[in-house]
Design an enzyme around this catalytic site. Structure first.
Site, PDB file in Angstrom:
ATOM      1  N   LYS A  23     -26.947  14.948  26.438  1.00 52.44           N
ATOM      2  CA  LYS A  23     -25.862  14.825  25.448  1.00 52.44           C
ATOM      3  C   LYS A  23     -26.453  14.315  24.141  1.00 52.44           C
ATOM      4  O   LYS A  23     -27.167  13.321  24.136  1.00 52.44           O
ATOM      5  CB  LYS A  23     -24.793  13.850  25.973  1.00 52.44           C
ATOM      6  CG  LYS A  23     -23.648  13.671  25.023  1.00 52.44           C
ATOM      7  CD  LYS A  23     -22.499  12.904  25.668  1.00 52.44           C
ATOM      8  CE  LYS A  23     -21.430  12.555  24.652  1.00 52.44           C
ATOM      9  NZ  LYS A  23     -20.890  13.699  23.935  1.00 52.44           N
TER      10      LYS A  23
ATOM     11  N   ASP B 218       4.831  -4.765   5.940  1.00 48.97           N
ATOM     12  CA  ASP B 218       5.205  -6.144   6.303  1.00 48.97           C
ATOM     13  C   ASP B 218       5.348  -7.085   5.101  1.00 48.97           C
ATOM     14  O   ASP B 218       6.254  -7.909   5.059  1.00 48.97           O
ATOM     15  CB  ASP B 218       4.263  -6.713   7.370  1.00 48.97           C
ATOM     16  CG  ASP B 218       2.810  -6.682   6.963  1.00 48.97           C
ATOM     17  OD1 ASP B 218       2.471  -6.049   5.937  1.00 48.97           O
ATOM     18  OD2 ASP B 218       1.993  -7.299   7.662  1.00 48.97           O
TER      19      ASP B 218
ATOM     20  N   ASP C 110       2.606  -0.749  12.078  1.00 49.13           N
ATOM     21  CA  ASP C 110       2.538  -2.082  12.677  1.00 49.13           C
ATOM     22  C   ASP C 110       3.860  -2.852  12.553  1.00 49.13           C
ATOM     23  O   ASP C 110       3.864  -4.080  12.614  1.00 49.13           O
ATOM     24  CB  ASP C 110       1.395  -2.884  12.019  1.00 49.13           C
ATOM     25  CG  ASP C 110       1.554  -2.997  10.518  1.00 49.13           C
ATOM     26  OD1 ASP C 110       2.459  -2.358   9.954  1.00 49.13           O
ATOM     27  OD2 ASP C 110       0.775  -3.744   9.898  1.00 49.13           O
TER      28      ASP C 110
ATOM     29  N   ARG D   7       0.828  -4.968  -5.147  1.00 49.87           N
ATOM     30  CA  ARG D   7       0.933  -6.166  -4.306  1.00 49.87           C
ATOM     31  C   ARG D   7       1.101  -7.313  -5.294  1.00 49.87           C
ATOM     32  O   ARG D   7       0.180  -7.604  -6.054  1.00 49.87           O
ATOM     33  CB  ARG D   7      -0.330  -6.359  -3.473  1.00 49.87           C
ATOM     34  CG  ARG D   7      -0.636  -5.164  -2.550  1.00 49.87           C
ATOM     35  CD  ARG D   7      -1.705  -5.542  -1.541  1.00 49.87           C
ATOM     36  NE  ARG D   7      -2.322  -4.385  -0.896  1.00 49.87           N
ATOM     37  CZ  ARG D   7      -1.808  -3.743   0.150  1.00 49.87           C
ATOM     38  NH1 ARG D   7      -0.658  -4.113   0.658  1.00 49.87           N
ATOM     39  NH2 ARG D   7      -2.450  -2.721   0.695  1.00 49.87           N
TER      40      ARG D   7
ATOM     41  N   GLY E 221       0.839  -1.208   0.000  1.00 51.24           N
ATOM     42  CA  GLY E 221       0.000   0.000   0.000  1.00 51.24           C
ATOM     43  C   GLY E 221       0.871   1.255   0.000  1.00 51.24           C
ATOM     44  O   GLY E 221       1.837   1.330   0.739  1.00 51.24           O
TER      45      GLY E 221
ATOM     46  N   ASP F  97      -0.075   1.956   8.662  1.00 52.25           N
ATOM     47  CA  ASP F  97      -0.585   1.128   9.766  1.00 52.25           C
ATOM     48  C   ASP F  97       0.242   1.210  11.058  1.00 52.25           C
ATOM     49  O   ASP F  97      -0.236   0.833  12.119  1.00 52.25           O
ATOM     50  CB  ASP F  97      -0.670  -0.340   9.322  1.00 52.25           C
ATOM     51  CG  ASP F  97      -1.554  -0.522   8.107  1.00 52.25           C
ATOM     52  OD1 ASP F  97      -2.428   0.342   7.874  1.00 52.25           O
ATOM     53  OD2 ASP F  97      -1.381  -1.519   7.377  1.00 52.25           O
TER      54      ASP F  97
ATOM     55  N   ARG G 116     -17.667  15.932  13.087  1.00 50.90           N
ATOM     56  CA  ARG G 116     -18.145  16.431  14.397  1.00 50.90           C
ATOM     57  C   ARG G 116     -19.085  17.633  14.192  1.00 50.90           C
ATOM     58  O   ARG G 116     -20.075  17.786  14.907  1.00 50.90           O
ATOM     59  CB  ARG G 116     -16.936  16.791  15.271  1.00 50.90           C
ATOM     60  CG  ARG G 116     -17.226  17.582  16.483  1.00 50.90           C
ATOM     61  CD  ARG G 116     -17.319  16.870  17.822  1.00 50.90           C
ATOM     62  NE  ARG G 116     -16.361  15.884  18.177  1.00 50.90           N
ATOM     63  CZ  ARG G 116     -16.677  14.864  18.989  1.00 50.90           C
ATOM     64  NH1 ARG G 116     -17.911  14.718  19.449  1.00 50.90           N
ATOM     65  NH2 ARG G 116     -15.769  14.005  19.330  1.00 50.90           N
TER      66      ARG G 116
ATOM     67  N   ARG H 154      -5.216  -1.874   9.137  1.00 49.86           N
ATOM     68  CA  ARG H 154      -5.170  -3.348   9.123  1.00 49.86           C
ATOM     69  C   ARG H 154      -5.528  -3.867  10.504  1.00 49.86           C
ATOM     70  O   ARG H 154      -6.569  -3.490  11.008  1.00 49.86           O
ATOM     71  CB  ARG H 154      -3.794  -3.826   8.655  1.00 49.86           C
ATOM     72  CG  ARG H 154      -3.863  -5.160   7.911  1.00 49.86           C
ATOM     73  CD  ARG H 154      -2.533  -5.591   7.404  1.00 49.86           C
ATOM     74  NE  ARG H 154      -2.115  -4.894   6.217  1.00 49.86           N
ATOM     75  CZ  ARG H 154      -2.538  -5.176   4.983  1.00 49.86           C
ATOM     76  NH1 ARG H 154      -3.391  -6.146   4.777  1.00 49.86           N
ATOM     77  NH2 ARG H 154      -2.102  -4.507   3.953  1.00 49.86           N
TER      78      ARG H 154
ATOM     79  N   THR I 283       4.364   2.546   5.939  1.00 48.05           N
ATOM     80  CA  THR I 283       2.970   2.102   5.904  1.00 48.05           C
ATOM     81  C   THR I 283       2.169   2.958   6.870  1.00 48.05           C
ATOM     82  O   THR I 283       2.669   3.309   7.949  1.00 48.05           O
ATOM     83  CB  THR I 283       2.827   0.614   6.291  1.00 48.05           C
ATOM     84  OG1 THR I 283       1.457   0.350   6.654  1.00 48.05           O
ATOM     85  CG2 THR I 283       3.681   0.214   7.488  1.00 48.05           C
TER      86      THR I 283
END
Ligand code: F6P
Length: 321
Positions: A216, A105, A132, A74, A13, A130, A157, A174, A128
């Site tokens: 709320k 990874d 990770d 990929r 990615g 992510d 918001r 991921r 990446t």
């Protein structure tokens, strides 16, 4: 063996800061009198011999650009021995002495295989959204992705407050939950569904109903990809509370855009560090920054599950909600 020519590719990615990393690799390598070949479309382009010689000017004016000028993919073919063999033939035919692999990874697993099985010197640069990978406090692209998602959530918001609604926002990452926890805290979200914490609809909906009784009227609930989905969570909340709920999946918007200063600096430092490792004759290694110092781990360690606990941040989020 002394290194004369290196190849550089981006794979998996895309992430903001990939271009800044390419720029650093190319210019730092040229400074050290190396020849540089850009490999297009990651491992797929390597198999197809999609190569382009790179010079100082090939990387002009890209430090600020998202995506990757080398393109990325990929590659299914590279997962099989036959594809790897073809890639190695291309590397040998073009006299490439070492590779800088920029990615996550999957990219690192490819690098592990090339260096261990096929004896091609490879060094990885963690890139990446992510965050990770082990061996680095942050991966290139993750800071920009968090800021992009945060910008979107701030806008959501406005509608949530104005129309008195519940919004469930799904973010990428991921299985790491990094983006989700960061944006939940930075965006003042009411709740976040993250890996490692049980999805407890009962408590969540009880809090929503109680809050509603106290006046709320708007909520932002973040869902980390992989834990559930925005649509499933939104439906369940609506079913249990009968309050108007909307879902938003932020998706690939989080992968694009101009990298933040943090990501550009990380990419610049790590691109150069990767070239340094190849020059030292190292292989099967990934660079990173830990506590503001360059750090090196092997590919296998880098791709093991990253031990993170969100407990402290989650507790803080709930106290401040
Ligand atoms: O690894 C980056 C990432 O954006 C993940 O957060 C996500 O799960 C995945 O890639 C999506 O991949 P693709 O763009 O191939 O659908």
């Amino acid at each position: 063996m002394s290194i004369k020519k290196i190849g550089v590719l981006t794979s998996g990615g895309d992430a903001p800061g990939m271009n800044a990393a390419i720029r650093s690799v190319v210019r730092y390598a040229i400074y050290h009198k190396l020849e540089v070949m850009g490999i297009l479309r990651g491992y797929e382009g390597l198999i197809n011999e999609e190569l382009m010689p790179m010079n100082h000017r090939s990387v002009s004016n890209i430090i600020n650009r998202g995506g990757t000028i080398l393109k990325t993919a990929r590659s299914e073919r590279f997962m099989a021995e036959e594809g790897q063999g073809l890639a190695v033939e291309v590397i040998r035919k073009n006299k490439i002495d070492g590779l800088v692999l920029i990615g996550g990874d999957g990219t690192y697993r490819g690098g592990n295989c090339l260096s261990e099985k096929w004896k091609i010197p490879c060094v990885g640069v963690p890139c990446t959204i992510d965050n990770d990978l082990n061996g680095t406090d942050a991966t290139i692209g993750s800071d920009t992705a968090v800021n992009t998602a945060l910008d979107a959530i701030d806008k959501i918001r406005d509608t949530a407050t104005s129309m008195e609604r519940i919004f469930v926002v799904e973010v990428m990452g991921r299985s790491s939950g990094f983006i989700a926890m960061q944006v939940a805290l930075a965006g003042g979200s009411e709740d976040v569904i993250i890996p490692g914490r049980e999805l407890d609809y009962e408590t969540m909906c009880h809090e929503i109903v109680n809050g509603n009784l106290r006046g709320k009227v708007s909520w932002i609930i973040i869902v980390a990809e992989g834990t559930s989905s925005a649509s499933e969570v939104a439906q369940e909340i609506l079913k249990r509370t009968d309050l108007e709920t909307r879902e938003v999946v932020l998706g690939h918007v989080q992968r694009g855009g101009s990298p933040t200063a943090t990501d550009r600096i990380l990419a610049t430092r790590l691109g150069a560090a990767a070239v340094d490792l190849l020059l030292k004759g190292e292989t099967n290694k990934a660079v990173g920054i830990v506590a503001d110092k360059v750090n090196v781990v092997d590919f296998e360690t880098a791709t093991k599950e990253k031990p993170v606990s969100f407990e402290e941040l989650y507790r803080l989020l709930k106290i401040l909600t």
